[in-house]
Design an enzyme around this catalytic site. Structure first.
Site, mmCIF file in Angstrom:
data_model
loop_
_atom_site.group_PDB
_atom_site.id
_atom_site.type_symbol
_atom_site.label_atom_id
_atom_site.label_comp_id
_atom_site.label_asym_id
_atom_site.label_seq_id
_atom_site.Cartn_x
_atom_site.Cartn_y
_atom_site.Cartn_z
ATOM 1 N N THR A 171 0.809 -1.225 0.000
ATOM 2 C CA THR A 171 0.000 0.000 0.000
ATOM 3 C C THR A 171 0.837 1.268 0.000
ATOM 4 O O THR A 171 0.295 2.370 -0.037
ATOM 5 C CB THR A 171 -0.918 0.037 1.235
ATOM 6 O OG1 THR A 171 -0.093 -0.027 2.410
ATOM 7 C CG2 THR A 171 -1.899 -1.120 1.238
ATOM 8 N N LYS A 172 2.158 1.130 0.050
ATOM 9 C CA LYS A 172 3.014 2.305 0.216
ATOM 10 C C LYS A 172 3.267 3.021 -1.120
ATOM 11 O O LYS A 172 2.949 2.517 -2.194
ATOM 12 C CB LYS A 172 4.337 1.900 0.865
ATOM 13 C CG LYS A 172 4.182 1.344 2.290
ATOM 14 C CD LYS A 172 3.504 2.335 3.213
ATOM 15 C CE LYS A 172 3.534 1.917 4.679
ATOM 16 N NZ LYS A 172 2.690 0.754 4.979
ATOM 17 N N ASN A 173 3.892 4.194 -1.021
ATOM 18 C CA ASN A 173 4.167 4.990 -2.221
ATOM 19 C C ASN A 173 5.245 4.357 -3.096
ATOM 20 O O ASN A 173 5.288 4.584 -4.298
ATOM 21 C CB ASN A 173 4.603 6.397 -1.829
ATOM 22 C CG ASN A 173 3.521 7.151 -1.079
ATOM 23 O OD1 ASN A 173 2.375 6.743 -1.042
ATOM 24 N ND2 ASN A 173 3.895 8.266 -0.472
#
Length: 374
Positions: A171-173
């Site tokens: 879910t991270k950038n």
């Protein structure tokens, strides 16, 4: 995930080298240059990084580590895994970051470190935190799981505290599926982290099984299996190359949300400051006193409109384990509870199109209109 990553993974599979190897080393080098730090060590998770950070600074059973309750469980759990105690300090209500003004009163002779969490990608007040740490001879480990792109004043996050840990979860950038990175400017810690991340052996797998031929090794520590593999790094190399470009897209989405919700009195919007925000989470706070529904019902209503959301976070001190183990209770951290009861994370991704953002805005406004008390 774009075609470059897919081709890099295919190349990795065809190369016959799947574990920790040349692509992990390239990813580390690229990340080190991006942050501007001396050392970057790739791991299989941010959690592993936080664990190793506490280990190399010498956290022992009975020690205390100050952190925020407004975070994911991993931040506190790694402290507990060292048989130490997580000591929560309340947040500033609208930055949602640990309140430096409350840290001093939480320090005891047992306190050894502070773990500030750059919530949602907004940098903590690092000048005050570092000043407190220096005055009390404490270590600072930054939890930058949300904050790969962030800057505090003129300093890149990853280059301020003693050790910084990043997350590359799905879910991270920046995504490697699972994965994390430790940055530090301390040579001894970097060497110890690198060795301990792969069973505590004196030679890395790459050196032992490369064209140099097998090299005898010695076990220097009872280490762990925390290393990143080349398949993950194959994703990270290209994710990193596009990270600033993707940030610009999320910044545009952020502005559209801010503009659309500016006159909605039932919402509290994320505040702005002069630091560079990584724009990982766009969190609104609803005002339940102005609505017929609570936060959980609001989320259900958004789901009915086909809008997925998140809760970041229910404050850790409200969860069963921390209540029972440490005696925390509702009322202990009012600002964290204020956020816990009201927060909703709206979709924010470089993958979203303008039409998607409009859909989210429309749904939020529709729910507020149909549930407003006035």
């Amino acid at each position: 995930i774009e075609e470059e990553e897919i081709q890099e993974v295919i190349d990795t599979l065809r190369s016959g080298w799947l574990g920790t190897g040349p692509k992990v080393h390239k990813f580390e080098d690229d990340f080190k240059k991006y942050i501007g730090c001396k050392h970057a060590i790739a791991l299989n998770s941010c959690t592993a990084g936080l664990f190793l950070a506490l280990e190399v600074i010498g956290i022992k059973p009975g020690d205390e580590v100050i952190t925020t309750p407004m975070t994911f469980a991993a931040t506190a759990n790694v402290i507990i895994h060292h048989s130490a105690k997580p000591v929560f300090v309340d947040i500033e209500r609208y930055t949602m970051n640990i309140d430096p003004n409350k840290i001093d009163s939480a320090i005891t002779p047992k306190t050894k470190a502070i773990i500030p969490v750059h919530f949602a990608g907004r940098p903590c007040n690092m000048d005050e935190i570092m000043d407190i740490a220096r005055r009390h001879n404490l270590f600072v480990i930054e939890d930058a799981a949300h904050a790969t792109e962030a800057w505090y004043k003129d300093k890149k996050i990853g280059n301020i505290g003693d050790i910084t840990v990043f997350s590359f979860y799905v879910t991270k950038n920046l995504v490697t599926g699972e994965g994390g990175m430790i940055t530090t400017n301390n040579d001894d810690w970097a060497e110890e982290i690198r060795i301990k991340s792969l069973h505590g052996i004196s030679k890395s797998a790459w050196k032992r099984y490369s064209a140099e031929g097998f090299q005898p090794y010695e076990v220097l520590y009872p280490g762990y299996k925390f290393n990143m593999m080349d398949i993950q790094a194959a994703l990270g190399i290209h994710q990193l190359s596009r990270i600033e470009e993707n940030l610009k897209i999320r910044e545009q989405h952020w502005k559209k949300y801010n503009s659309a919700f500016a006159d909605v009195s039932e919402l509290i919007l994320p505040i702005e400051d002069n630091n560079k925000h990584a724009r990982h989470l766009y969190t609104i706070l609803i005002k339940p006193e102005m609505l017929k529904i609570d936060r959980n019902q609001f989320i259900d209503a958004l789901k009915a409109e086909n809008i997925g959301t998140g809760i970041h976070f229910v404050s850790l001190h409200l969860h069963k384990y921390y209540r029972e183990k440490f005696g925390y209770k509702r009322g202990d951290f009012p600002n964290s509870e204020f956020v816990s009861d009201r927060t909703i994370s709206l979709p924010l991704s470089a993958k979203l199109e303008n039409e998607d953002i409009i859909d989210v805005i429309t749904a939020v406004k529709k729910i507020i209109k149909s549930n407003a008390l006035h």
